[in-house]
Design an enzyme around this catalytic site. Structure first.
Site, PDB file in Angstrom:
ATOM      1  N   HIS A  13      -9.557   1.002   4.982  1.00 12.93           N
ATOM      2  CA  HIS A  13      -8.225   1.385   5.519  1.00 12.93           C
ATOM      3  C   HIS A  13      -8.438   2.158   6.828  1.00 12.93           C
ATOM      4  O   HIS A  13      -9.189   3.219   6.750  1.00 12.93           O
ATOM      5  CB  HIS A  13      -7.221   2.176   4.660  1.00 12.93           C
ATOM      6  N   GLU A  72      -5.002  -5.123  10.565  1.00 13.84           N
ATOM      7  CA  GLU A  72      -4.172  -4.085  10.673  1.00 13.84           C
ATOM      8  C   GLU A  72      -4.376  -3.353  11.993  1.00 13.84           C
ATOM      9  O   GLU A  72      -5.177  -2.380  12.076  1.00 13.84           O
ATOM     10  CB  GLU A  72      -4.213  -2.893   9.608  1.00 13.84           C
ATOM     11  N   SER A 109       3.764  -1.899  10.292  1.00 14.36           N
ATOM     12  CA  SER A 109       5.193  -1.821  10.565  1.00 14.36           C
ATOM     13  C   SER A 109       5.830  -3.141  10.061  1.00 14.36           C
ATOM     14  O   SER A 109       6.870  -3.708  10.852  1.00 14.36           O
ATOM     15  CB  SER A 109       5.536  -1.588  12.147  1.00 14.36           C
ATOM     16  N   GLU A 138      -6.699   4.579   7.784  1.00 16.59           N
ATOM     17  CA  GLU A 138      -6.578   5.858   7.850  1.00 16.59           C
ATOM     18  C   GLU A 138      -7.915   6.485   7.184  1.00 16.59           C
ATOM     19  O   GLU A 138      -8.311   7.851   7.548  1.00 16.59           O
ATOM     20  CB  GLU A 138      -5.378   5.978   6.949  1.00 16.59           C
ATOM     21  N   GLY A 187       2.586   2.410  10.729  1.00 10.19           N
ATOM     22  CA  GLY A 187       3.445   3.519  10.542  1.00 10.19           C
ATOM     23  C   GLY A 187       4.211   4.033  11.860  1.00 10.19           C
ATOM     24  O   GLY A 187       4.666   4.955  11.802  1.00 10.19           O
ATOM     25  N   ASN A 207       0.689  -1.078  -0.165  1.00  9.91           N
ATOM     26  CA  ASN A 207       0.000   0.058  -0.157  1.00  9.91           C
ATOM     27  C   ASN A 207       0.943   1.097   0.173  1.00  9.91           C
ATOM     28  O   ASN A 207       1.383   1.741   0.978  1.00  9.91           O
ATOM     29  CB  ASN A 207      -0.829   0.004   1.222  1.00  9.91           C
ATOM     30  N   LYS A 221       0.001   4.297  -0.440  1.00  6.10           N
ATOM     31  CA  LYS A 221      -0.573   5.353   0.475  1.00  6.10           C
ATOM     32  C   LYS A 221      -0.389   6.524  -0.374  1.00  6.10           C
ATOM     33  O   LYS A 221      -0.458   6.595  -1.617  1.00  6.10           O
ATOM     34  CB  LYS A 221      -0.101   5.515   1.867  1.00  6.10           C
TER      35      LYS A 221
HETATM   36  P1  13P Z   1       3.080   0.651   7.732  1.00  5.52           P
HETATM   37  O1  13P Z   1       3.618  -0.887   7.276  1.00  5.52           O
HETATM   38  O2  13P Z   1       3.841   1.838   7.195  1.00  5.52           O
HETATM   39  O3  13P Z   1       2.833   0.618   9.200  1.00  5.52           O
HETATM   40  O4  13P Z   1       1.680   0.496   7.114  1.00  5.52           O
HETATM   41  C1  13P Z   1       0.904  -0.473   7.171  1.00  5.52           C
HETATM   42  C2  13P Z   1      -0.713  -0.098   6.430  1.00  5.52           C
HETATM   43  O5  13P Z   1      -1.348   0.648   6.854  1.00  5.52           O
HETATM   44  C3  13P Z   1      -0.808  -0.727   5.321  1.00  5.52           C
HETATM   45  O6  13P Z   1      -2.081  -0.620   4.700  1.00  5.52           O
END
Ligand code: 13P
Length: 248
Positions: A95, A165, A211, A97, A171, A9, A11
């Protein structure tokens, strides 16, 4: 068995030049065959056509979102029909976010999953608890409610991957321990067995995100109910190849 699945992803990251560089690294990578691992990368909408056209044919692309129903007068949105029109096979929905920053509710995510599936997209559906929810002991309740809103709307489970997740791991560099990930994946699989069917429970991929990197992927991949990963930050780096190679 469930085929290992590794999603990247990206982002809201990347320039035209950077995106082409990532694709070229992936194209040159030695990884197991498609029969062993399914690899899907998810660039921002604007880069989907260029990534799709340059990417090796054994890797696939995903959008990071799509509109909840048929397209039309919805300024700024991208519809499932458009993704299908461009031969984009996958979409990430729900997601954390988007749930947190754009107020996407469980029901709204469920509606998006239903519409995307109805148009022929395959869906990576995301669930996960916040730190506060984990610390108050409501992890299972939260992910079960998120999964129920999705499951209520799923017609064809063969086209769904569930991404667990935990928000506190995204992150942050604070990856879930293998035991923490396995516990929730096992609970989700049991939830599917109890609420959908034994068959769906045993065949649906449940992947972990938060992560994940080249150093921690092996041990996580060894957990019996971890069927792959959804990778954020590390999917922009060459170590994404190491994560793909944790399949086997
Ligand atoms: P990170 O791997 O940067 O922690 O993000 C995970 C994520 O949100 C994948 O959709």
């Amino acid at each position: 068995g469930r085929k290992f699945f590794v999603g990247g992803n990206w982002k809201c990251n990347g320039t035209n030049e950077e995106v082409k560089k990532i694709v070229s690294t992936l194209n040159g990578a030695e990884v197991p065959s498609e029969d062993v691992v399914e690899v899907v990368v998810s660039p921002p909408f604007v880069f989907l056509p260029v990534v799709k056209s340059l990417l090796r044919s054994d890797f696939y692309v995903a959008a990071q979102n799509c509109w909840v129903r048929k397209g039309g007068a919805f300024t700024g949105e991208v519809s499932a029909e458009m993704l299908i029109n461009l031969d984009i096979p996958w979409v990430i929905l729900g997601h954390s976010e988007r749930r947190a920053l754009l107020n996407e509710s469980n029901e709204f995510v469920g509606d998006k999953v239903a519409y995307a599936l109805s148009q022929g997209l395959k869906v990576i559906a995301c669930v996960g608890e916040t730190l506060e929810q984990r610390e108050s002991g409501s992890t299972l309740e939260v992910v079960a409610a998120q999964t129920k809103a999705i499951a209520d709307q799923v017609t064809n489970w063969a086209n769904v991957v569930i991404a667990y997740e935990p928000v506190w791991a995204i992150g942050t560099g604070k990856v879930a321990s293998p035991a923490q990930a396995q516990e929730v994946h096992q609970d989700l699989r049991k939830w599917l067995a109890d609420n959908v069917s034994a068959e769906v429970s045993s065949t649906t991929r449940i992947i972990y995100g938060g992560s994940v990197n080249g150093a921690n992927c092996q041990v996580l991949a060894g957990q019996p109910d971890v069927d792959g990963f959804l990778v954020g930050g590390a999917s922009l780096k060459p170590e994404f190849v190491d994560i793909i190679n944790s399949a086997s």
